[in-house]
Scaffold this active site. Structure first.
Site, PDB file in Angstrom:
ATOM      1  N   HIS A 264     126.268  -1.168  -7.017  1.00 14.91           N
ATOM      2  CA  HIS A 264     126.856  -0.576  -6.121  1.00 14.91           C
ATOM      3  C   HIS A 264     126.617  -0.836  -4.851  1.00 14.91           C
ATOM      4  O   HIS A 264     125.796  -1.790  -4.274  1.00 14.91           O
ATOM      5  CB  HIS A 264     126.550   1.051  -6.289  1.00 14.91           C
ATOM      6  CG  HIS A 264     126.944   1.582  -7.618  1.00 14.91           C
ATOM      7  ND1 HIS A 264     126.659   1.453  -8.763  1.00 14.91           N
ATOM      8  CD2 HIS A 264     128.372   2.389  -7.580  1.00 14.91           C
ATOM      9  CE1 HIS A 264     127.170   2.393  -9.657  1.00 14.91           C
ATOM     10  NE2 HIS A 264     128.223   2.989  -8.741  1.00 14.91           N
TER      11      HIS A 264
ATOM     12  N   LYS B 105     124.402   3.320  -1.546  1.00 18.61           N
ATOM     13  CA  LYS B 105     124.004   4.355  -2.497  1.00 18.61           C
ATOM     14  C   LYS B 105     122.544   4.860  -2.633  1.00 18.61           C
ATOM     15  O   LYS B 105     121.783   3.717  -2.585  1.00 18.61           O
ATOM     16  CB  LYS B 105     124.786   3.956  -3.960  1.00 18.61           C
ATOM     17  CG  LYS B 105     124.422   4.936  -4.959  1.00 18.61           C
ATOM     18  CD  LYS B 105     125.189   4.308  -6.240  1.00 18.61           C
ATOM     19  CE  LYS B 105     125.124   5.301  -7.510  1.00 18.61           C
ATOM     20  NZ  LYS B 105     125.692   6.787  -7.226  1.00 18.61           N
TER      21      LYS B 105
END
Length: 271
Positions: free
Chosen positions: A157, A161
């Site tokens: 990600h 995040k």
């Protein structure tokens, strides 16, 4: 049925803005509230303008109770503390609560479950059609392949995040564990570093990568003797999660109180 009147929680964030844009493209859904954290510098801003759309007259506010008086549902992709704060109000108002928040603890999950005897909650670690189909495939593969096939889940990600493994990775881990008839909590291997010793048979391993602007890449690897099977999903834009959340909200509108998942929304609950 008239348009479903929806609130976007975390309307100033990346996912909140994507939800606002997706709603402008979705028949049957209309934005009636934009929730943001108390003290945010975005309070009072126009939700449409923040999402890159023409002004829509919906200003970001921290007062969920007031904005929910004329709403049917709330789309909640925020942080655990915010989601838990929203749960009681959503249940009291009788809102459909679509939850895509990740990083929730066991006690958070218990709070969410506690309202489902009187409220409609749709919760999933990932709202995309592709990921939920992937989870169904992972469960079937885990059922079919014996313990001599090790299971590893790799996810990547964007750099911002804050939780790991991702909610989607854990969802896929749960699917694999269900296929094997085991508890993920008791067979989860994370954060390998240093002299770890050999891999324990039956464990489901996780590896989390972070960097750049990756919207979400997930691969489940079944590594057996002399062969590997890899099942993967690659998200190219978070707008796909927004469209999935709207699909979930519209599906849940008018449903009986209870706890639902995207597998229910997509007719995959028996997969």
């Amino acid at each position: 049925m008239s348009d479903m009147r929806l609130i976007v929680a975390g309307a100033g964030g990346r996912m909140g803005r994507a939800l606002t844009r997706a709603m402008a493209e979705t028949e049957g859904a209309v934005l009636v509230g934009a929730l943001e954290a108390p003290g945010s510098h975005l309070l009072g801003k126009d939700a449409g303008v923040l999402a890159g759309l023409p002004a829509n007259g919906i200003q970001l506010s921290a007062d969920l109770w007031s904005m929910s008086a004329e709403a049917d549902g709330i789309l909640d992709f925020t942080v655990p503390a915010a989601t838990i704060a929203n749960v009681a109000i959503a249940a009291e108002r009788g809102l459909v609560h679509v939850i895509g928040t990740t990083g929730l603890s066991a006690s958070d999950e218990a709070v969410i479950r506690s309202v489902t005897n009187r409220a409609v909650v749709v919760k999933s670690g990932n709202m995309s059609l592709g990921v939920n189909l992937l989870a169904a495939l992972v469960k079937r593969a885990a059922q079919a392949l014996g313990e001599n096939f090790d299971i590893e889940i790799v996810e990547m990600h964007h750099r911002a995040k804050v939780d790991a493994p991702s909610g989607t990775a854990l969802m896929l881990g749960d699917a694999a564990a269900a296929g094997r008839g085991i508890s993920l909590e008791q067979h989860s291997a994370r954060g390998r570093d240093g002299l770890t010793g050999p891999r324990r048979t039956g464990d489901i391993g996780f590896a989390s990568l972070r960097g750049g602007t990756a919207a979400g890449d997930h691969s489940v690897i079944f590594a057996g003797p002399f062969e590997r099977l890899t099942l993967s999903h690659h998200a190219e834009d978070r707008i796909l999660f927004a469209h999935g959340a709207l699909k979930a909200a519209l599906w849940a509108h008018g449903k009986a109180p209870g706890f639902y998942s995207m597998a229910d929304v997509l007719g995959l609950s028996d997969a």
